[in-house]
Design an enzyme around this catalytic site. Structure first.
Site, short mmCIF file in Angstrom:
data_model
loop_
_atom_site.label_atom_id
_atom_site.label_comp_id
_atom_site.label_asym_id
_atom_site.label_seq_id
_atom_site.Cartn_x
_atom_site.Cartn_y
_atom_site.Cartn_z
CB SER A 11 -0.85 0.16 1.35
OG SER A 11 -1.10 1.43 1.42
N1 LIG Z 1 -6.49 8.12 2.96
C1 LIG Z 1 -5.92 6.87 3.31
C2 LIG Z 1 -6.10 5.77 1.70
C3 LIG Z 1 -5.37 4.79 2.36
C4 LIG Z 1 -6.25 3.21 1.72
O1 LIG Z 1 -6.91 3.84 0.57
N2 LIG Z 1 -5.43 1.90 1.61
C5 LIG Z 1 -5.90 1.16 0.65
C6 LIG Z 1 -4.79 0.31 0.88
S1 LIG Z 1 -3.44 1.05 -0.53
C7 LIG Z 1 -7.08 0.13 1.54
O2 LIG Z 1 -7.01 -0.08 2.94
N3 LIG Z 1 -7.96 0.11 0.82
C8 LIG Z 1 -8.60 -1.68 1.42
C9 LIG Z 1 -10.15 -0.98 1.89
O3 LIG Z 1 -10.36 0.82 0.96
O4 LIG Z 1 -11.10 -1.26 1.80
C10 LIG Z 1 -4.90 7.04 3.48
O5 LIG Z 1 -3.93 8.11 3.11
O6 LIG Z 1 -4.03 6.37 4.38
#
Ligand SMILES: N[C@@H](CCC(=O)N[C@@H](CS)C(=O)NCC(=O)O)C(=O)O
Length: 218
Positions: A11
């Site tokens: 990530s």
């Molecule tokens: N704005 C957030 C974005 C975090 C994000 O979207 N992480 C993704 C992995 S790259 C995630 O955990 N996705 C799982 C989901 O959306 O359910 C940050 O900067 O922490």
């Protein structure tokens, strides 16, 4: 100090936090708790109770829980840094860092993650060409920004650089740059020289392996 980071190295937001942790010399003080997105660990009730958005990274500092890499990175600097270089206290300098955090969320990562989600969920309904054009527009914008600044939020490196380098090195896997971006290249070269940059490089390679396999099946 009792710090825990819920994380997966693939990530980009997690990697921005790992870069922040390395820059602050906190590596040995943070316990990493793996969250396997392919095993849907992030949708399990115990994780959603920590972060209703079910995203990584999530930081726990004692009883305090925080999600969103941008918020986590600024919190870590505010609380643990010995100086304010990575997140300046000067109101205007700090505002530029914040504006680039929003650029990451709303543009570069915000657009790129739509491609990543589509590929990871084998969603064939999306218009990939449109999504790629959105990401390329973000590259164009970043080039304009970096044409005027040495680092993304000014003349010195800040946590905004960690977010943008982690995101860009990942979106590049999905949406290669189709033209020359001299200002991005010059900045990228500086970021790659960081003694702890390998943390990001390792995660990008993990991401590349999984993404390449999945895109060939889409
Ligand atoms: N704005 C957030 C974005 C975090 C994000 O979207 N992480 C993704 C992995 S790259 C995630 O955990 N996705 C799982 C989901 O959306 O359910 C940050 O900067 O922490």
């Amino acid at each position: 100090m009792s710090l825990k980071l819920y994380a997966t190295l693939g990530s980009p937001p997690v990697r921005s936090t790992l870069l922040t942790i390395a820059a602050l010399g906190l590596k040995d003080k943070v316990k990493l708790i793996p969250v396997d997105l392919f095993n849907f660990d992030h949708l399990k009730p115990e994780f959603v109770a920590k972060n209703p958005l079910h995203t990584v990274p999530v930081l726990e500092d004692g009883n305090f829980t925080l999600w969103d890499s941008h918020a986590i990175n600024s919190y870590l600097v505010n609380k643990y840094a010995t100086d304010d270089a990575l997140y300046p206290k000067d109101i205007q300098k700090r505002a530029l860092v914040d504006s680039m955090a929003h650029f990451d969320t709303g543009y570069l990562f915000g657009k790129g993650v739509r491609i990543i989600k589509a590929v990871f969920t084998t969603d064939k309904s999306v218009n990939m060409d449109e999504l790629k054009a959105d990401v390329r527009e973000s590259y164009d914008i970043l080039e304009v920004i970096l044409n005027k600044r040495k680092f993304v939020a000014g003349d010195s490196m800040t946590i905004a650089d960690f977010n943008i380098v982690a995101t860009l090195s990942t979106t590049e896997v999905c949406v290669p740059m189709e033209k020359e971006y001299p200002s991005i290249d010059a900045w990228y070269a500086k970021m790659r020289q960081l003694p702890y940059y390998s943390i990001n490089a390792k995660g990008v390679e993990m991401f590349r392996t999984v993404f390449s396999k999945l895109i060939s099946q889409l």
